[in-house]
Write a protein that holds these residues in place. Structure first.
Motif, PDB file in Angstrom:
ATOM      1  N   ILE A 193     -12.570  46.790  43.245  1.00 11.85           N
ATOM      2  CA  ILE A 193     -13.156  48.040  42.767  1.00 11.85           C
ATOM      3  C   ILE A 193     -12.332  48.509  41.573  1.00 11.85           C
ATOM      4  O   ILE A 193     -11.116  48.314  41.537  1.00 11.85           O
ATOM      5  CB  ILE A 193     -13.175  49.115  43.865  1.00 11.85           C
ATOM      6  CG1 ILE A 193     -11.757  49.402  44.370  1.00 11.85           C
ATOM      7  CG2 ILE A 193     -14.086  48.730  45.007  1.00 11.85           C
ATOM      8  CD1 ILE A 193     -11.668  50.586  45.297  1.00 11.85           C
ATOM      9  N   LEU A 245     -17.595  56.047  44.119  1.00 12.49           N
ATOM     10  CA  LEU A 245     -17.938  55.961  45.536  1.00 12.49           C
ATOM     11  C   LEU A 245     -19.353  56.457  45.778  1.00 12.49           C
ATOM     12  O   LEU A 245     -20.153  55.807  46.462  1.00 12.49           O
ATOM     13  CB  LEU A 245     -16.941  56.786  46.358  1.00 12.49           C
ATOM     14  CG  LEU A 245     -17.292  56.986  47.840  1.00 12.49           C
ATOM     15  CD1 LEU A 245     -17.335  55.646  48.565  1.00 12.49           C
ATOM     16  CD2 LEU A 245     -16.302  57.933  48.505  1.00 12.49           C
ATOM     17  N   ARG A 286      -9.400  49.847  50.831  1.00 13.31           N
ATOM     18  CA  ARG A 286      -9.745  50.833  49.807  1.00 13.31           C
ATOM     19  C   ARG A 286      -8.582  51.797  49.550  1.00 13.31           C
ATOM     20  O   ARG A 286      -8.265  52.119  48.408  1.00 13.31           O
ATOM     21  CB  ARG A 286     -10.992  51.619  50.235  1.00 13.31           C
ATOM     22  CG  ARG A 286     -12.284  50.829  50.134  1.00 13.31           C
ATOM     23  CD  ARG A 286     -12.590  50.491  48.688  1.00 13.31           C
ATOM     24  NE  ARG A 286     -13.833  49.741  48.565  1.00 13.31           N
ATOM     25  CZ  ARG A 286     -13.888  48.426  48.450  1.00 13.31           C
ATOM     26  NH1 ARG A 286     -12.783  47.719  48.471  1.00 13.31           N
ATOM     27  NH2 ARG A 286     -15.045  47.808  48.311  1.00 13.31           N
TER      28      ARG A 286
END
Length: 204
Positions: free
Chosen positions: A79, A98, A135
């Motif tokens: 990400i 997100l 994450r």
């Protein structure tokens, strides 16, 4: 005239190894998006991936293991971690990314699978734990850099700040179904930063 091969004997269109695995995992994600976890079948995945059902069973124990593997693979993708030079804009980018990811049809389906079905399925619970852990680890650098720049107290726990940021977003996405947009993301950032600067979060 050559005889037509029966469906059960048709060759696997995507080959073997990595190519086959990629096709099956992508097909699993697509099936989850369209049917949901409860209605997903190995037959449906095999048909979408253009492989024999036996190919899937040789590589995955059952549909639950297949789904867990597909989700783990999907969420393991890198990400983007912003580095704008200021914690406020870094966190805004994270929160907006997100929301943009999780409000797609696929994102909503995967989120429901990970957060709802994980309650009763151990394999999915493991995926959920790994997902959030990964994450938070990836995004922690945003908070660490902010501490080094003097934008946040030295005892700020990156994970606690990121949880405070994500919590209201996931609450809307999963539980209340309230709309989420950039203003929602920006508000969550302001709340999380205010809590950190007021020493209201559990310290490191």
């Amino acid at each position: 005239m050559k005889p037509v091969a029966s469906a059960s004997r048709r060759p696997t269109a995507v080959g073997r190894g990595k190519k086959m695995r990629t096709a099956v995992l992508e097909a699993t994600i697509a099936e989850l998006t369209e049917t949901g976890y409860a209605a997903l079948t190995v037959d449906g995945v095999a048909k979408r991936a253009a492989v024999h059902k036996t190919t899937i069973y040789r590589n995955w124990k059952d549909s639950t293991n297949l789904v867990a593997d597909a989700l783990a693979s999907h969420f393991a993708q890198d990400i983007p971690i912003p580095d704008t030079g200021a914690v406020d804009s870094d966190l805004r980018e994270l929160a907006r990314t997100l929301i943009s990811t999780m409000t797609t049809r696929a994102g909503q389906a995967l989120l429901v699978t990970v957060l709802s079905d994980a309650v009763r399925i151990p394999q999915l619970a493991e995926v959920k734990s790994a997902l959030f852990g990964d994450r938070f680890r990836r995004a922690a650098i945003v908070v660490t850099r902010a501490i080094e720049r003097g934008e946040l107290p030295a005892d700020t726990d990156p994970t606690e700040l990121l949880k405070t940021l994500a919590a209201p977003l996931y609450f809307r996405l999963v539980f209340t179904g309230e709309p989420v947009d950039e203003s929602t993301a920006d508000h969550a950032v302001r709340v999380a930063l205010a809590a950190a600067r007021a020493h209201a979060l559990p310290p490191v």
